[in-house]
Design a protein around this motif. Structure first.
Motif, mmCIF file in Angstrom:
data_model
loop_
_atom_site.group_PDB
_atom_site.id
_atom_site.type_symbol
_atom_site.label_atom_id
_atom_site.label_comp_id
_atom_site.label_asym_id
_atom_site.label_seq_id
_atom_site.Cartn_x
_atom_site.Cartn_y
_atom_site.Cartn_z
ATOM 1 N N THR A 83 0.762 -1.157 0.195
ATOM 2 C CA THR A 83 -0.116 -0.100 -0.151
ATOM 3 C C THR A 83 0.841 1.202 -0.124
ATOM 4 O O THR A 83 0.582 2.184 -0.774
ATOM 5 C CB THR A 83 -1.037 -0.026 1.590
ATOM 6 N N PRO A 84 2.000 1.392 0.846
ATOM 7 C CA PRO A 84 2.799 2.616 0.671
ATOM 8 C C PRO A 84 3.357 2.924 -0.436
ATOM 9 O O PRO A 84 3.614 3.957 -0.873
ATOM 10 C CB PRO A 84 3.747 2.464 2.003
ATOM 11 N N VAL A 85 3.438 1.728 -1.353
ATOM 12 C CA VAL A 85 4.309 2.102 -2.765
ATOM 13 C C VAL A 85 3.086 2.542 -3.662
ATOM 14 O O VAL A 85 3.398 3.385 -4.279
ATOM 15 C CB VAL A 85 4.822 0.680 -3.106
ATOM 16 N N VAL A 86 2.105 2.082 -3.537
ATOM 17 C CA VAL A 86 0.879 2.511 -4.393
ATOM 18 C C VAL A 86 0.662 3.913 -3.874
ATOM 19 O O VAL A 86 0.468 4.914 -4.731
ATOM 20 C CB VAL A 86 -0.238 1.709 -4.128
ATOM 21 N N SER A 87 0.622 4.207 -2.508
ATOM 22 C CA SER A 87 0.384 5.855 -2.244
ATOM 23 C C SER A 87 1.366 6.686 -2.619
ATOM 24 O O SER A 87 1.063 7.721 -3.019
ATOM 25 C CB SER A 87 0.138 5.819 -0.643
ATOM 26 N N TYR A 88 2.671 6.272 -2.534
ATOM 27 C CA TYR A 88 3.503 7.358 -3.072
ATOM 28 C C TYR A 88 3.752 7.357 -4.321
ATOM 29 O O TYR A 88 4.061 8.436 -5.087
ATOM 30 C CB TYR A 88 5.162 6.295 -2.591
ATOM 31 N N SER A 89 3.182 6.303 -5.141
ATOM 32 C CA SER A 89 2.977 6.667 -6.804
ATOM 33 C C SER A 89 2.095 7.695 -6.931
ATOM 34 O O SER A 89 2.226 8.333 -8.004
ATOM 35 C CB SER A 89 2.304 5.264 -7.527
ATOM 36 N N VAL A 90 0.917 7.639 -6.177
ATOM 37 C CA VAL A 90 0.144 8.951 -6.405
ATOM 38 C C VAL A 90 0.707 10.279 -6.271
ATOM 39 O O VAL A 90 0.465 11.068 -7.118
ATOM 40 C CB VAL A 90 -1.004 8.836 -5.136
ATOM 41 N N LEU A 91 1.573 10.314 -5.234
ATOM 42 C CA LEU A 91 2.446 11.870 -5.222
ATOM 43 C C LEU A 91 3.674 11.914 -6.321
ATOM 44 O O LEU A 91 3.678 12.735 -7.047
ATOM 45 C CB LEU A 91 3.001 11.685 -3.911
ATOM 46 N N ASP A 92 4.197 10.635 -6.637
ATOM 47 C CA ASP A 92 5.150 10.712 -7.824
ATOM 48 C C ASP A 92 4.514 11.109 -9.224
ATOM 49 O O ASP A 92 5.220 11.810 -9.911
ATOM 50 C CB ASP A 92 6.021 9.366 -7.869
ATOM 51 N N ARG A 93 3.347 10.788 -9.387
ATOM 52 C CA ARG A 93 2.719 10.933 -10.526
ATOM 53 C C ARG A 93 1.737 12.196 -10.374
ATOM 54 O O ARG A 93 1.244 12.509 -11.585
ATOM 55 C CB ARG A 93 1.741 9.800 -11.104
ATOM 56 N N GLY A 347 8.146 14.070 5.221
ATOM 57 C CA GLY A 347 9.169 14.299 3.967
ATOM 58 C C GLY A 347 8.785 13.072 2.967
ATOM 59 O O GLY A 347 9.225 12.877 2.019
ATOM 60 N N HIS A 348 7.480 12.328 3.508
ATOM 61 C CA HIS A 348 7.463 11.097 2.735
ATOM 62 C C HIS A 348 5.920 11.061 2.304
ATOM 63 O O HIS A 348 5.463 12.005 1.789
ATOM 64 C CB HIS A 348 7.678 9.871 3.644
ATOM 65 N N ARG A 352 0.937 4.870 6.693
ATOM 66 C CA ARG A 352 1.624 3.865 7.342
ATOM 67 C C ARG A 352 2.782 3.486 6.397
ATOM 68 O O ARG A 352 2.113 2.913 5.145
ATOM 69 C CB ARG A 352 1.058 3.015 7.839
ATOM 70 N N ASP A 353 3.949 3.265 6.495
ATOM 71 C CA ASP A 353 5.195 2.633 5.664
ATOM 72 C C ASP A 353 5.845 1.739 6.247
ATOM 73 O O ASP A 353 6.798 2.146 6.990
ATOM 74 C CB ASP A 353 5.754 3.566 5.054
ATOM 75 N N ALA A 354 5.516 0.358 6.334
ATOM 76 C CA ALA A 354 6.551 -0.496 6.828
ATOM 77 C C ALA A 354 7.902 -0.666 6.372
ATOM 78 O O ALA A 354 8.921 -1.090 7.235
ATOM 79 C CB ALA A 354 5.601 -2.001 6.935
ATOM 80 N N ILE A 355 7.870 -0.466 5.068
ATOM 81 C CA ILE A 355 9.339 -0.504 4.675
ATOM 82 C C ILE A 355 10.057 0.484 4.970
ATOM 83 O O ILE A 355 11.708 0.201 5.530
ATOM 84 C CB ILE A 355 9.145 -0.471 2.788
ATOM 85 N N LEU A 356 9.762 1.818 4.813
ATOM 86 C CA LEU A 356 10.656 2.742 5.377
ATOM 87 C C LEU A 356 10.713 2.639 6.917
ATOM 88 O O LEU A 356 11.916 2.873 7.492
ATOM 89 C CB LEU A 356 9.837 4.309 5.220
ATOM 90 N N ALA A 357 9.933 2.334 7.877
ATOM 91 C CA ALA A 357 9.964 2.164 9.154
ATOM 92 C C ALA A 357 10.835 1.053 9.489
ATOM 93 O O ALA A 357 11.806 1.240 10.406
ATOM 94 C CB ALA A 357 8.426 1.720 9.659
#
Length: 475
Positions: A83-93, A347-348, A352-357
């Motif tokens: 989910t955090p990867v998909v969420s970050y893609s919203v910002l990235d795109r 800054g992210h 919730r982001d388990a990978i970054l945590a």
């Protein structure tokens, strides 16, 4: 009768083929399309992702078909993603929003629908209310626009995308990956058969650090687990693996890798409240950041004590990142988190982001140069003693109202031998006790469970406070 679709703490969850059907998912997707047009975000497109659960890819395709029929360009992930990867893609795109087909930590029969607005966090209560209203309208009218996926692709309305690459680049901006790769840390990652499979191994590849996998194949039945939730007893195999393999750290990610579980080098589970406090200590002491912190009312009093020590405010919210995330944005907080094991960072994404945590926790170990168990001991020196537990109680549906009435009527003067200083009804009923201890009784937002929580300063007092919670609720 149409299914009553209501979003809980983060999205709508239901049992596959009973209520979680293609028809109902399409109603949700049509409501999202309506919202994007009404909010002026439709022209920015919609990111659609999915986890490793049964038929998640097909449900995601159904969402794409509806959005494309509503003249919205869809960026459909080309593989299961956290989910955090998909969420970050919203910002990235710079997309108008995102949908993730996932039921996160819930047992195998469940699936779910999460919506992420343009700010890439959990949908706020206001947005949720608008979505639920549009869902009801379309259910009553039986109205959904839809175009076959192949046609949508030919028209350029659906594009397959790799959300992983830009996310990995973001990880490199937020943490010194070269330092982690050169550390020689030995890590065991329990992916719990979920969307986080391979992430830590990939991000830390190329150096002396090693990552060994556990439950790192796709299996939507989650064999051996009550559900892909990174807490005991689901992490018992990880505890043993850390000891047997001589690892420095064990990390567990839930089904959609937005929740993290942590194990020290002795094979001891580090609970979610300790993890929140460790992350706050890392940001304040190791990284030298200053700024507010946000925590849900189920999280730790250690945060408040660290806040006083380092001179930062700590804000309390109801449970769920639909409350934590907006508060993080409003206060420009350095950390947001909750008892469930979900943590978000400045800054992210306010999500919730388990990978970054997990990467931050590894960096804490490397920069402190101590075993994780010693860092936890140091945490309790600076933040005070914390002993936590939670009971999850199944109950007959027809008893819910009676339980609510009993809990709301309770006004004890003491609990577990500690004076009740005040009572709050922000969500459920929370009893704040002397010395920072507390008892909370609330219903789960995603499952038919009553949850009874406590954090206190003495291990002997934990059971007494939880038992008092059972007596108050009459369960």
């Amino acid at each position: 009768m149409p299914t009553k679709i209501e979003f809980g703490t983060d999205g709508w969850r239901a049992i596959i083929a009973e209520d979680f059907t293609f028809e109902n998912v399409r109603y949700c997707a049509q409501a999202v399309a309506d919202y994007l047009h009404q909010s002026g975000q439709a022209s920015n497109g919609l990111v659609v992702g999915y986890d490793t659960r049964f038929a998640s890819d097909r449900f995601a395709a159904a969402v794409a078909e509806v959005a494309a029929a509503n003249d919205i360009t869809v960026y459909l992930c080309n593989r299961p993603e956290p989910t955090p990867v998909v969420s970050y893609s919203v910002l990235d795109r710079k997309a108008g929003g995102g949908v993730v087909i996932t039921s996160s930590h819930n047992p195998a029969p469940y699936n779910g629908f999460k919506y992420k607005p343009e700010y890439a966090g959990s949908a706020s209560p206001e947005i949720v209310a608008r979505l639920e209203e549009r869902i009801r309208v379309h259910q009553e009218a039986g109205s959904v626009r839809r175009v076959p996926l192949a046609d949508a692709r030919r028209r350029g309305r659906v594009e397959s995308v790799d959300a992983r690459a830009p996310y990995m680049t973001q990880m490199g901006r937020l943490v010194d990956l070269d330092r982690l790769r050169a550390s020689g840390l030995r890590v065991v990652h329990d992916a719990m058969y979920g969307a986080g499979i391979g992430y830590f191994a990939e991000v830390l590849a190329g150096g002396r650090a090693t990552v060994e996998g556990l439950h790192d194949v796709v299996n939507p039945n989650f064999p051996g687990l009550h559900g892909p939730e990174p807490i005991p007893p689901n992490v018992d195999e990880l505890l043993a693996a850390v000891r047997e393999r001589g690892a420095a750290v064990g990390l567990a990610t839930d089904g959609d890798a937005d929740r993290i579980g942590l194990v020290d080098e002795q094979g001891r589970f580090v609970n979610q409240l300790e993890v929140y406090a460790l992350l706050l200590l890392y940001l304040l002491e190791v990284r030298g950041l200053r700024g507010p912190a946000v925590r849900s009312l189920t999280s730790t009093s250690m945060a408040d004590r660290l806040g006083k020590r380092f001179g930062i405010p700590v804000y309390e919210t109801p449970v769920g990142f639909k409350y934590v995330g907006p508060k993080m944005l409003a206060e420009n907080a350095i950390l947001g988190g909750e008892e469930s094991g979900g943590y978000g960072f400045q800054g992210h994404i306010p999500e919730r982001d388990a990978i970054l945590a997990g990467l931050y926790l590894l960096d804490l170990c490397v920069q402190k140069g101590q075993p994780l168990s010693e860092i936890v001991r140091y945490l309790h020196e600076v933040a005070g003693a914390s002993h936590y537990d939670r009971d999850d109680v199944h109950f007959p549906a027809d008893q819910r109202a009676a339980i609510v009435n009993r809990v709301n009527a309770a006004e004890p003067s003491s609990i577990g031998g500690l004076k009740v200083e005040h009572i709050d009804d922000m969500e459920g009923r929370k009893f704040y006790l002397e010395d920072g201890s507390w008892l909370l009784i609330r219903f789960s937002g995603t499952e038919p469970l009553l949850r009874i929580y406590t954090e206190t300063t003495s291990p002997e007092r934990v059971r007494a406070i939880l038992d008092a919670g059972h007596q108050i609720a009459g369960v």
